[in-house]
Every structure is written in structure tokens, then in C-alpha cells.
Design a protein around this motif. Structure first.
Motif, mmCIF file in Angstrom:
data_model
loop_
_atom_site.group_PDB
_atom_site.id
_atom_site.type_symbol
_atom_site.label_atom_id
_atom_site.label_comp_id
_atom_site.label_asym_id
_atom_site.label_seq_id
_atom_site.Cartn_x
_atom_site.Cartn_y
_atom_site.Cartn_z
ATOM 1 N N THR A 35 -3.776 1.587 8.314
ATOM 2 C CA THR A 35 -4.763 0.694 8.938
ATOM 3 C C THR A 35 -4.142 -0.656 9.260
ATOM 4 O O THR A 35 -4.324 -1.195 10.362
ATOM 5 C CB THR A 35 -5.972 0.512 8.002
ATOM 6 O OG1 THR A 35 -6.592 1.787 7.786
ATOM 7 C CG2 THR A 35 -6.993 -0.445 8.616
ATOM 8 N N GLU A 36 -3.410 -1.225 8.296
ATOM 9 C CA GLU A 36 -2.752 -2.518 8.518
ATOM 10 C C GLU A 36 -1.729 -2.403 9.645
ATOM 11 O O GLU A 36 -1.651 -3.269 10.530
ATOM 12 C CB GLU A 36 -2.062 -2.988 7.243
ATOM 13 C CG GLU A 36 -2.983 -3.331 6.089
ATOM 14 C CD GLU A 36 -3.609 -4.718 6.220
ATOM 15 O OE1 GLU A 36 -3.387 -5.375 7.258
ATOM 16 O OE2 GLU A 36 -4.312 -5.136 5.288
ATOM 17 N N SER A 72 -3.347 5.671 3.781
ATOM 18 C CA SER A 72 -4.384 5.384 4.767
ATOM 19 C C SER A 72 -4.546 3.883 4.953
ATOM 20 O O SER A 72 -4.657 3.392 6.084
ATOM 21 C CB SER A 72 -5.712 6.016 4.330
ATOM 22 O OG SER A 72 -6.732 5.698 5.257
ATOM 23 N N GLU A 73 -4.568 3.145 3.834
ATOM 24 C CA GLU A 73 -4.695 1.688 3.915
ATOM 25 C C GLU A 73 -3.487 1.075 4.598
ATOM 26 O O GLU A 73 -3.598 0.135 5.396
ATOM 27 C CB GLU A 73 -4.867 1.088 2.520
ATOM 28 C CG GLU A 73 -6.198 1.413 1.851
ATOM 29 C CD GLU A 73 -6.162 2.727 1.078
ATOM 30 O OE1 GLU A 73 -5.263 3.557 1.346
ATOM 31 O OE2 GLU A 73 -7.040 2.917 0.209
ATOM 32 N N SER A 74 -2.297 1.620 4.300
ATOM 33 C CA SER A 74 -1.078 1.140 4.949
ATOM 34 C C SER A 74 -1.150 1.377 6.453
ATOM 35 O O SER A 74 -0.825 0.489 7.257
ATOM 36 C CB SER A 74 0.138 1.865 4.362
ATOM 37 O OG SER A 74 1.327 1.445 4.984
ATOM 38 N N TYR A 132 0.839 -1.206 0.000
ATOM 39 C CA TYR A 132 0.000 0.000 0.000
ATOM 40 C C TYR A 132 0.873 1.256 0.000
ATOM 41 O O TYR A 132 0.624 2.208 -0.747
ATOM 42 C CB TYR A 132 -0.905 0.013 1.233
ATOM 43 C CG TYR A 132 -2.147 -0.835 1.139
ATOM 44 C CD1 TYR A 132 -2.995 -0.741 0.035
ATOM 45 C CD2 TYR A 132 -2.505 -1.712 2.170
ATOM 46 C CE1 TYR A 132 -4.166 -1.504 -0.049
ATOM 47 C CE2 TYR A 132 -3.661 -2.471 2.106
ATOM 48 C CZ TYR A 132 -4.480 -2.371 0.993
ATOM 49 O OH TYR A 132 -5.633 -3.124 0.919
ATOM 50 N N LYS A 169 -0.895 4.503 -1.069
ATOM 51 C CA LYS A 169 -2.190 4.366 -0.408
ATOM 52 C C LYS A 169 -1.908 4.359 1.094
ATOM 53 O O LYS A 169 -1.977 3.333 1.772
ATOM 54 C CB LYS A 169 -2.879 3.080 -0.864
ATOM 55 C CG LYS A 169 -3.242 3.088 -2.343
ATOM 56 C CD LYS A 169 -4.005 1.833 -2.742
ATOM 57 C CE LYS A 169 -4.428 1.887 -4.204
ATOM 58 N NZ LYS A 169 -5.193 0.679 -4.615
#
Length: 441
Positions: A309-310, A305-307, A298, A303
């Protein structure tokens, strides 16, 4: 500020592949066939070293050696532990002290060779090992221990020959070890690598499978074959071995898929790496590593934001994990949420305290400071890193180049960028650099 940095390619997941490829090939006590009794006698000394008490470690090691007899000099035992830990300066200092009191010892030359080998100084290592082979052992050593130590010296010579890519010598030395009845997986592994480099892939595979019967939990033949082909930049064969292993090796399928995904990231193939990581079973013992791969992929495609989150999920499970927190800080600082950006600095500062000797961790702190507009702090952190010299990832070198460029240190910045461009391995800020290059034309 000096730019005396050496770029080293790093990806956390590749550790599994490296462990498989070089299984059994680093110095440890078992390779010296140390008995459980001797290991127990030395354990208090090793515990002291882990606590940072070097002098007490030396005292306890000397006492153990005086009682056991069949051991290297106490300071040499400690120096080899320091060598394992990468504390080469402290290791060298101890060896020099032994050299003054008892020069020419067999085990001293062996220890000097180990330090040289692990620092890539193969000529020095080979020279010391040749001297060790022709040096009489300490009078107190038994005949059996003398032979054990001679076998260890021979084993180290085989490793040095391999480092020098002298595959003929490597094969001869591993064959001698085999004829001496040396047990363990290291012998078929060494012979397998020599066979592969000689063009005998089928023979190499057979030897790796033999090694896997000895250490089935550690050695994965398909990973080894993939790693060797990757080192030769034969990418089609590399991918075939990853896919074959994932399909056929039921015991290690998930581990193979993890290393496959990591290799894809290394080749800047984030979408392919993401597909593998997303397909991983949530109950896999490598579930967290796959999540980290997804976070990296991500980030590579911006990306953030996605990174985040993880990584936030992983950080909750492993709050003290320096690697996870490092990447979390990098993702948070790209947020449009000022609260998250402030959190990035908190994470980066805490991480730098945990790993103050890591150039990459400090480079992340410098980058976060820079992105938050604290230019003076970022310059000071960058100066600390560059003043030390040492190793950096491509991304860390890129961060420092941006900071130097902002302070009009153009020549140093360009030097770092050239290093980034001319090295291989994963580079998670490639899109950012491409945009900058396009704008400068």
C-alpha cells in the motif's frame, strides 16, 4: 555458475547520513577551483558524455583545453568525469592512451591516484600522489594554476591517509591545507574526523560545527557525530546523538529523524523505525522517504499488504523510481492475489530494463520469477548475475542462495548464505531465513 559476489550493505536513506559525513570530499570541479568560464567551456563536452557520446566528448574537451590552457589534458578531464560516474574501465582505458603519448604527466599521476582511491587501492593512490608532488607541471600552466593543482594533490593525499586510517598523517595534511588558506568545509571536516578518531569528541564536534557555518544546508554536526559513533559500534552514543539532534537542531530535525529511522532499520529494529516514520509530518519534505521507511519496516515484519500500500502510493507519485519499484515488486509477489503476483513480474521486468547493470535489480527479477514458478527463467537470471560478479545486498544474496539451492547447487548456495549471515546491515528477509534455519536443525 560462479559465486564471485561481493556483499555491500545498502540502505537508501543512509545516503543522507553519508552525504553529511563526507560532505565536500569527493572529486568535483569546484575543489579544483575551476572558474565559471572554464566550466562553461567544458560543459558541452560533459553534455556529450551524459548522452553517451564519448568520442565527441573527448573532441570537445580537447578543444576547450587548447583554448583555456590552465586545465589538465583533455582526456584526463574526461577520465575524471568517468571516474565520478563509476565507469572505471573506460576511465582506465583513456588514461592508458595518455600514458603512451605523454607518460609521466603530473595530472596523469593524479588521475591514476583518483581511480585507485575510489577503488580502495590506497597504496597505489599514495604512490601516484607522491610522484605527482615531485613532477614538474606542463610548461603551459600558469604559476597560479600550478599551485591550485598542487593543493588538489595535497587534498587527495589527505583523503587517502584517511582511507588508510592513518589519522596522524590525515591531520598533518589537512593542517597543511588550512595553513595554505584552502577555503571550504572540507578542511574542518577532515580535521574533525581526525580529532574524533584520536579520542577528542568535543574537539571534533567543534570542528564539525565550524564546517556547518560554511555549508549549513549540507552539513549536520549531530548526524556526523552519530555516524562516527555508529561506525565504532557505540550504539548508545549513536542513539543519543540522533535524539539530541532531533530535539535541538530546528533546521534539520526531520532529516535527522529520517536518518535515525534508517539506522534503526539497519540494526533490524523495525518497530522503532516504524514509530519514527509514522510520527513524521505529512507535509515534511522527507515525507516520501519516511513512507519508504514504513514500507521497508512492514516488509521486514512480513506485513506485505501494508508494504504494498505504501509503495503503490509512492510509485504513483514517482513512476520511474527504480528503488521504489524494486521494493514494490518484492511486496506484490508475496500477495495471495494472482493478479498482483502477475503485476510483480511486470514491474520487475520493467525495472530490470531501466537498471540492467544492477545486480540487486536483477536479483529481484530472479526472485519474482522463482516465486512465480518460472524456475528456468529464474536460473538464467541468477546465472547472469553470478557470471558478472560484483556487488549485492544481503537480501539479493539470500534470493540467489534460494534459487541455487532449488537447483541442488548446495555448495554455492551455502557460500552465499554464509556471506549473508556474516555481514552487517539491514536484512529484510531475516525472519524467512530464521524459519529455514530452524527447520533444517
Amino acid at each position: 555458475m560462479r559465486t564471485c559476489v561481493q556483499i555491500t550493505v545498502f540502505c537508501a536513506g543512509m545516503l543522507l547520513l553519508c552525504q553529511a559525513l563526507f560532505a565536500g570530499l569527493t572529486f568535483n570541479e569546484s575543489q579544483m577551483q575551476m572558474s565559471d568560464t572554464k566550466r562553461a567551456m567544458l560543459q558541452p563536452a560533459r553534455d556529450m558524455l551524459q548522452k553517451g557520446n564519448l568520442e565527441e566528448c573527448r573532441r570537445l574537451a580537447a578543444r576547450a583545453v587548447s583554448e583555456a590552457v590552465d586545465l589538465p589534458h583533455g582526456d584526463i578531464v574526461v577520465s575524471l568525469w568517468l571516474c565520478e560516474l563509476g565507469e572505471f574501465a573506460a576511465c582506465q582505458q583513456l588514461l592508458e592512451q595518455v600514458s603512451v603519448i605523454e607518460p609521466g604527466r603530473l595530472d596523469l599521476h593524479y588521475a591514476y591516484a583518483e581511480v585507485a582511491r575510489k577503488n580502495g587501492r590506497t597504496y597505489d593512490a599514495w604512490t601516484h600522489l607522491n610522484i605527482a608532488e615531485s613532477t614538474d607541471p606542463p610548461a603551459a600552466w600558469s604559476k597560479e594554476y600550478t599551485q591550485e593543482f598542487a593543493t588538489q594533490v595535497l587534498f587527495s593525499k589527505a583523503l587517502v591517509a584517511e582511507q588508510r586510517r592513518d589519522w596522524k598523517a590525515s591531520k598533518e595534511l589537512f593542517t597543511r591545507l588550512q595553513e595554505l588558506g584552502t577555503s571550504g568545509s572540507a578542511i574542518p571536516m577532515g580535521l574533525g574526523r581526525a580529532a574524533f578518531e584520536a579520542g577528542d569528541a568535543a574537539g571534533a564536534e567543534s570542528l564539525f560545527r565550524q564546517a556547518a557555518t560554511i555549508e549549513p544546508d549540507q552539513i549536520v554536526p549531530e548526524l556526523i557525530m552519530a555516524g562516527l559513533y555508529a561506525a565504532q559500534k557505540k550504539y548508545e552514543e549513536t542513539e543519543l546523538w540522533f535524539k539530541r539532534g532531533a530535539a535541538e537542531n530546528k533546521s534539520h530535525g526531520e532529516r535527522i529523524r529520517l536518518d535515525h529511522a534508517t539506522w534503526l532499520l539497519r540494526e533490524q529494529r523495525a518497530p522503532d523505525a516504524m514509530r519514527l516514520a509514522q510520527a513524521a509530518a505529512t507535509e515534511s519534505k522527507y515525507a516520501d522517504e519516511f513512507a519508504f521507511i514504513r514500507a521497508l519496516a512492514y516488509y521486514m515484519y512480513e506485513k506485505f499488504s501494508e508494504s504494498e500500500t505504501e509503495l503503490a502510493r509512492l510509485a504513483q507519485k514517482k513512476p520511474g523510481d527504480v528503488r521504489i519499484n524494486n521494493q514494490l515488486a518484492l511486496s506484490l509477489v508475496e500477495s495471495t492475489d494472482e493478479g498482483k503476483r502477475a503485476r510483480a513480474l511486470q514491474v520487475a521486468v520493467a525495472n530490470a530494463k531501466l537498471a540492467s547493470q544492477s545486480g540487486d535489480i536483477l536479483a529481484t527479477l530472479a526472485w519474482v520469477q522463482f516465486r512465480l514458478g518460472d524456475l528456468q527463467a529464474s536460473q538464467q537470471t541468477a546465472a547472469t548475475i553470478l557470471g558478472r560478479g560484483g556487488q549485492l545486498s544481503r537480501d539479493s544474496a539470500y534470493f540467489l542462495a534460494q534459487i541455487l539451492a532449488d537447483f541442488k547447487q548446495t555448495e554455492q548456495a551455502q557460500t552465499l548464505l554464509e556471506i549473508v549471515r556474516n555481514n552487517e546491515g539491514e536484512f529484510f528477509n531475516e525472519r524467512r531465513l530464521e524459519r529455514q534455519s530452524a527447520q533444517s536443525k
